[in-house]
Enzyme design. Structure first.
Site, short mmCIF file in Angstrom:
data_model
loop_
_atom_site.label_atom_id
_atom_site.label_comp_id
_atom_site.label_asym_id
_atom_site.label_seq_id
_atom_site.Cartn_x
_atom_site.Cartn_y
_atom_site.Cartn_z
N SER A 89 0.83 -1.14 -0.07
CA SER A 89 0.12 -0.14 -0.08
C SER A 89 0.79 1.41 0.02
O SER A 89 0.03 2.34 -0.19
CB SER A 89 -0.94 -0.09 1.33
OG SER A 89 -1.94 -0.77 1.09
N LYS A 149 0.46 3.47 -3.01
CA LYS A 149 -0.71 4.36 -3.01
C LYS A 149 -0.32 5.93 -3.31
O LYS A 149 -0.66 6.44 -4.25
CB LYS A 149 -1.73 4.27 -2.10
CG LYS A 149 -2.23 2.73 -2.20
CD LYS A 149 -3.04 2.13 -1.19
CE LYS A 149 -3.77 0.93 -1.29
NZ LYS A 149 -4.40 0.53 -0.03
N TYR A 157 -2.60 -2.25 -10.60
CA TYR A 157 -2.42 -2.14 -9.10
C TYR A 157 -1.64 -3.32 -8.46
O TYR A 157 -0.77 -3.32 -7.60
CB TYR A 157 -3.92 -2.29 -8.57
CG TYR A 157 -4.10 -2.16 -7.11
CD1 TYR A 157 -3.85 -1.05 -6.46
CD2 TYR A 157 -4.58 -3.64 -6.46
CE1 TYR A 157 -3.83 -1.12 -5.05
CE2 TYR A 157 -4.50 -3.50 -5.13
CZ TYR A 157 -4.46 -2.36 -4.38
OH TYR A 157 -4.40 -2.39 -2.97
N TYR A 203 -4.47 3.78 7.47
CA TYR A 203 -5.68 2.92 7.39
C TYR A 203 -6.64 3.47 8.37
O TYR A 203 -6.49 4.66 8.68
CB TYR A 203 -5.66 1.36 7.58
CG TYR A 203 -4.56 0.85 6.72
CD1 TYR A 203 -4.33 1.01 5.33
CD2 TYR A 203 -3.53 -0.17 7.23
CE1 TYR A 203 -3.47 0.70 4.48
CE2 TYR A 203 -2.75 -0.64 6.47
CZ TYR A 203 -2.49 -0.42 5.16
OH TYR A 203 -1.37 -0.93 4.47
N VAL A 211 1.09 -3.97 3.78
CA VAL A 211 1.14 -4.97 4.59
C VAL A 211 2.35 -5.96 4.56
O VAL A 211 2.47 -6.88 5.17
CB VAL A 211 -0.02 -5.76 4.01
CG1 VAL A 211 -1.40 -5.48 4.59
CG2 VAL A 211 0.01 -6.29 2.90
#
Ligand code: GLN
Length: 305
Positions: free
Chosen positions: A61, A64, A189, A240, A258
């Site tokens: 992530s 992103k 992605y 998050y 992660v």
């Protein structure tokens, strides 16, 4: 400072025991949960590291905010935020529910999976391959590491198990938010999540953001405003549904993944990369957060001080 970093790693290593590594694909579940490493690079280029700072792991992530900057370069702020919001969700990173029930009618922000997939659909290029290569080149440029590559085993795993992400992408297509080929967007992605980095790479990206979008050579890659958008979304949504607590305890704009990485930016001062694959229940590096907490407290690095 080097002694201080060694001390931090040693003092917080036991915390690795309290979490668990991501286990949705074999390539991640085989990680060593006792790994913990850090790299910091300050404004004048001084690089210090300690612990498992050279161990490779997948960016996940943390990709992103990076792809977000490329989308902002490609499409401009107005277009990007017409299709994705700027608000935290308070939900898990892979949550689906607000996609339909939320008032916004678009993914809440680019740091959750739905928003990040939407962002992947905005990258310019004539083919999926060209689009992903632009993403990879951008990551290589801002990490100042031309050797960044995909971990193919993890990429295959992401692709095989990514049905939740697939479902969100098709929903976005149904809503007219994704135009073009959904599988091509998902492939970008999955691939961007599977790019391997070290804590050193993350610290370099952190310094790039700390300097407002400028490389160590002085070359500007993105506008100060684009860098600020990335840092702001990291501060509000980067950890998050743990972003609020992290803002109080650490207060350094950060993005987790992660794979166990955390990219942190002390604006104007320092880039920090942390790696510790043992995760807490929200999917954040459990010992990595403790390390950052100690650094923030010691150096008064919270942007809210
Ligand atoms: N590959 C992961 C996913 O899409 C990335 C998420 C993360 O790092 N939180 O679920």
């Amino acid at each position: 400072m080097k002694n201080f970093l060694d001390g931090i790693i040693n003092r917080n290593k036991y915390i690795c025991e309290n979490g668990k590594v991501a286990d949705y694909i074999p390539g991640l579940s085989s990680a060593n949960k006792n790994h913990l490493g850090i790299c910091v690079i300050d404004n004048d280029g001084t690089l210090l590291k300690s612990g498992d700072s050279e161990v490779k792991f997948t960016i996940q992530s943390i990709s992103k905010p990076l792809t977000l900057m490329l989308a902002l370069l490609d499409r401009g702020e107005k277009y990007v935020f017409s299709k994705v919001g700027m608000e935290p969700t308070g939900d898990a990173f892979n949550s689906i529910r607000k996609l339909e029930t939320g008032r916004m009618r678009k993914p809440f922000n680019p740091m959750i999976n739905a928003g990040a997939i939407e962002i992947c659909s905005m990258i310019k290029g004539h083919s999926g391959e060209e689009k992903f290569n632009r993403v990879l080149d951008f990551f290589r440029l801002i990490s100042e590491n031309p050797n960044l590559e995909i971990n193919d085993e993890i990429y295959q795993g992401e692709k095989e198990t990514g049905n939740r992400n697939r479902s969100m992408a098709y929903f976005l297509k149904g809503e007219g938010l994704i135009t073009g080929d959904v599988e091509e967007v998902l492939d970008i992605y999955f691939k961007q999540c599977s790019i391997e980095v070290t804590a050193v790479d993350l610290a370099k990206i952190g310094l790039f953001l700390a300097k407002g979008g400028v490389l160590s050579s002085g070359e500007r890659v993105v506008s100060e405003h684009i860098a600020t958008i990335a840092k702001t979304l990291m501060a509000t949504c980067g950890m998050y549904d743990g972003s609020g607590e992290f803002a109080i305890k650490v207060g350094i704009p950060s993005k987790s993944g992660v794979g166990g990485g955390i990219l942190s930016v002390v604006p104007g001062k320092m880039g920090i990369g942390v790696f510790g694959p043992s995760l807490d229940q929200k999917g954040n590096s459990i010992a990595g957060i403790a390390v950052l907490e100690e650094i923030a407290e010691n150096f008064k690095f919270s942007i809210f001080n």
